[in-house]
Design a protein around this motif. Structure first.
Motif, PDB file in Angstrom:
ATOM      1  N   ARG A 292      45.662  29.515  35.791  1.00  0.00           N
ATOM      2  CA  ARG A 292      44.961  30.514  36.608  1.00  0.00           C
ATOM      3  C   ARG A 292      43.462  30.307  36.477  1.00  0.00           C
ATOM      4  N   GLU A 293      42.728  30.870  37.413  1.00  0.00           N
ATOM      5  CA  GLU A 293      41.270  30.829  37.388  1.00  0.00           C
ATOM      6  C   GLU A 293      40.744  32.253  37.448  1.00  0.00           C
ATOM      7  N   ASN A 294      39.855  32.590  36.524  1.00  0.00           N
ATOM      8  CA  ASN A 294      39.302  33.939  36.437  1.00  0.00           C
ATOM      9  C   ASN A 294      37.829  33.941  36.803  1.00  0.00           C
ATOM     10  N   ASN A 295      37.416  35.003  37.458  1.00  0.00           N
ATOM     11  CA  ASN A 295      36.005  35.284  37.687  1.00  0.00           C
ATOM     12  C   ASN A 295      35.689  36.601  36.984  1.00  0.00           C
ATOM     13  N   ASN A 296      35.115  36.507  35.786  1.00  0.00           N
ATOM     14  CA  ASN A 296      34.884  37.683  34.961  1.00  0.00           C
ATOM     15  C   ASN A 296      33.515  38.284  35.250  1.00  0.00           C
ATOM     16  N   GLY A 297      33.501  39.586  35.537  1.00  0.00           N
ATOM     17  CA  GLY A 297      32.255  40.282  35.790  1.00  0.00           C
ATOM     18  C   GLY A 297      31.693  40.913  34.532  1.00  0.00           C
ATOM     19  N   CYS A 298      30.689  41.792  34.717  1.00  0.00           N
ATOM     20  CA  CYS A 298      30.016  42.377  33.566  1.00  0.00           C
ATOM     21  C   CYS A 298      30.795  43.534  32.943  1.00  0.00           C
ATOM     22  N   SER A 299      31.908  43.955  33.572  1.00  0.00           N
ATOM     23  CA  SER A 299      32.780  44.960  32.962  1.00  0.00           C
ATOM     24  C   SER A 299      33.731  44.268  31.991  1.00  0.00           C
ATOM     25  N   ALA A 300      33.826  44.790  30.793  1.00  0.00           N
ATOM     26  CA  ALA A 300      34.676  44.171  29.776  1.00  0.00           C
ATOM     27  C   ALA A 300      36.144  44.239  30.194  1.00  0.00           C
ATOM     28  N   ARG A 301      36.862  43.136  30.034  1.00  0.00           N
ATOM     29  CA  ARG A 301      38.291  43.068  30.338  1.00  0.00           C
ATOM     30  C   ARG A 301      39.021  42.597  29.090  1.00  0.00           C
ATOM     31  N   SER A 302      40.090  43.280  28.739  1.00  0.00           N
ATOM     32  CA  SER A 302      40.855  42.910  27.548  1.00  0.00           C
ATOM     33  C   SER A 302      42.172  42.254  27.959  1.00  0.00           C
ATOM     34  N   PHE A 303      42.591  41.266  27.178  1.00  0.00           N
ATOM     35  CA  PHE A 303      43.800  40.517  27.454  1.00  0.00           C
ATOM     36  C   PHE A 303      44.582  40.335  26.158  1.00  0.00           C
ATOM     37  N   ILE A 304      45.889  40.241  26.295  1.00  0.00           N
ATOM     38  CA  ILE A 304      46.735  39.786  25.196  1.00  0.00           C
ATOM     39  C   ILE A 304      47.900  39.045  25.852  1.00  0.00           C
ATOM     40  N   ASP A 305      48.036  37.766  25.556  1.00  0.00           N
ATOM     41  CA  ASP A 305      48.980  36.907  26.260  1.00  0.00           C
ATOM     42  C   ASP A 305      50.126  36.493  25.349  1.00  0.00           C
ATOM     43  N   ALA A 306      51.281  36.262  25.971  1.00  0.00           N
ATOM     44  CA  ALA A 306      52.478  35.912  25.206  1.00  0.00           C
ATOM     45  C   ALA A 306      52.497  34.457  24.775  1.00  0.00           C
ATOM     46  N   GLU A 307      51.648  33.614  25.391  1.00  0.00           N
ATOM     47  CA  GLU A 307      51.647  32.188  25.065  1.00  0.00           C
ATOM     48  C   GLU A 307      50.268  31.793  24.529  1.00  0.00           C
ATOM     49  N   TYR A 308      50.167  30.545  24.087  1.00  0.00           N
ATOM     50  CA  TYR A 308      48.848  29.975  23.844  1.00  0.00           C
ATOM     51  C   TYR A 308      48.067  29.971  25.153  1.00  0.00           C
ATOM     52  N   ILE A 309      46.756  30.142  25.062  1.00  0.00           N
ATOM     53  CA  ILE A 309      45.918  29.933  26.238  1.00  0.00           C
ATOM     54  C   ILE A 309      44.746  29.035  25.848  1.00  0.00           C
ATOM     55  N   LEU A 310      44.435  28.108  26.735  1.00  0.00           N
ATOM     56  CA  LEU A 310      43.267  27.244  26.589  1.00  0.00           C
ATOM     57  C   LEU A 310      42.342  27.532  27.758  1.00  0.00           C
ATOM     58  N   CYS A 311      41.134  28.003  27.474  1.00  0.00           N
ATOM     59  CA  CYS A 311      40.161  28.354  28.512  1.00  0.00           C
ATOM     60  C   CYS A 311      39.011  27.355  28.492  1.00  0.00           C
ATOM     61  N   VAL A 312      38.622  26.903  29.666  1.00  0.00           N
ATOM     62  CA  VAL A 312      37.442  26.061  29.820  1.00  0.00           C
ATOM     63  C   VAL A 312      36.464  26.816  30.712  1.00  0.00           C
ATOM     64  N   MET A 313      35.269  27.099  30.196  1.00  0.00           N
ATOM     65  CA  MET A 313      34.264  27.809  30.970  1.00  0.00           C
ATOM     66  C   MET A 313      33.681  26.874  32.025  1.00  0.00           C
ATOM     67  N   ARG A 314      33.739  27.307  33.264  1.00  0.00           N
ATOM     68  CA  ARG A 314      33.245  26.462  34.355  1.00  0.00           C
ATOM     69  C   ARG A 314      31.804  26.784  34.732  1.00  0.00           C
ATOM     70  N   ASN A 315      31.435  28.053  34.623  1.00  0.00           N
ATOM     71  CA  ASN A 315      30.107  28.467  35.088  1.00  0.00           C
ATOM     72  C   ASN A 315      29.801  29.845  34.510  1.00  0.00           C
ATOM     73  N   GLY A 316      28.513  30.179  34.458  1.00  0.00           N
ATOM     74  CA  GLY A 316      28.100  31.494  34.003  1.00  0.00           C
ATOM     75  C   GLY A 316      27.966  31.592  32.493  1.00  0.00           C
ATOM     76  N   PHE A 317      27.513  32.768  32.050  1.00  0.00           N
ATOM     77  CA  PHE A 317      27.337  33.039  30.626  1.00  0.00           C
ATOM     78  C   PHE A 317      27.920  34.400  30.307  1.00  0.00           C
ATOM     79  N   GLY A 318      28.389  34.553  29.087  1.00  0.00           N
ATOM     80  CA  GLY A 318      28.949  35.828  28.677  1.00  0.00           C
ATOM     81  C   GLY A 318      29.490  35.756  27.271  1.00  0.00           C
TER      82      GLY A 318
END
Length: 270
Positions: free
Chosen positions: A14-40
């Motif tokens: 999946r691809e996420n576009n995260n804004g300035c509102s905090a979002r919480s996640f808890i996933d059932a599998e391993y996740i590998l995230c690569v930041m494509r753009n932006g800072f946070g």
């Protein structure tokens, strides 16, 4: 454990576009995230990490993490969900969980990461097949190898209240285990070994939302997947996600999605 023996199995991309509102996640599998753009920021185990383009995050199953972009920006990330197994030993849950964030790749490696992610995305969007699955597995292994080569940032938990982070994770894990049921806040707080009042305050402080809203959003998310991908009736979906009868289900669904379950299902199948 011998890392060379581990076998990854891709579950989802999946691809996420995260804004300035905090979002919480808890996933059932391993996740590998690569930041494509932006800072946070990524907050994992009560440790906040500052992230930018090319930085990587690797989280074990059921690790609570909170994502938030800097004000006025959007943080774009590509996320691969996968399972790890060891020949003859079943799935592996925590072997890569010790250092979740790797930062500051050199430019050449950053470009390589982005190319790998784009190739993975292209394969994921194609019709599934053995060749595509093997190629995705190969790319995932390359991304994991890059992750292991990157330095881990020096970071320490903020002072005060750090010990309660694990309690919060226990409570959220309880919510996900019982997502198909009617969830009582008292039962969640008990699973977290905290009083109900303190747990609710702690939850809001760390996630930026209320426990009631988090539970409802989780149930609506599961309901939307069933509306899109199953032939269950609305009554059956209401029961499946623990939202009571169809009237309560429709009321809560409209509150969060600004439409009815029936209209959402019709729109998702055009």
């Amino acid at each position: 454990m011998n890392l060379e023996a581990l076998l990854p199995t891709v579950v989802m991309f999946r691809e996420n576009n995260n804004g300035c509102s905090a979002r919480s996640f808890i996933d059932a599998e391993y996740i590998l995230c690569v930041m494509r753009n932006g800072f946070g920021s990524y907050t994992v185990e009560n440790v906040e990490y500052r992230l930018g383009a090319g930085d990587m995050v690797l989280l074990a199953p059921r690790m609570l993490h909170i994502v938030q972009a800097d004000p006025g920006t959007v943080q774009q990330e590509s996320v691969i969900h996968f399972r790890l197994s060891c020949p003859g030993g079943g799935e592996v849950d925590t072997v890569l969980a010790e250092r979740p964030v790797r930062t500051h790749p050199p430019t050449s490696l950053q470009n390589h990461l982005f190319r790998c992610v784009e190739q993975f995305r292209t394969l994921w969007l194609q019709a599934p097949g053995t060749a595509a699955t093997w190629r995705m597995q190969s790319i995932l292994l390359e991304l994991l190898a890059c992750y292991l080569e990157l330095p881990a940032p020096n970071s320490a938990p903020p002072s005060g209240g750090g010990g309660n982070w694990r309690n919060l994770e226990d409570g959220i894990a309880y919510i996900h285990r019982h997502a198909a049921e009617r969830i009582r806040i008292g039962a969640v707080a008990k699973a977290a070994h905290l009083s109900e009042t303190y747990f609710c305050a702690l939850f809001r402080r760390h996630t930026g939302t209320t426990i009631h809203r988090y539970i409802n959003e989780l149930k609506i998310y599961r309901a939307k997947r069933l509306l899109e991908n199953s032939q269950l009736t609305l009554d059956e979906i209401a029961a499946e996600v623990g939202l009571g009868d169809i009237y309560a289900f429709c009321k809560i669904f409209r509150q969060y999605e600004n439409t009815t379950p029936g209209k959402y299902r019709a729109g998702s199948r055009r």
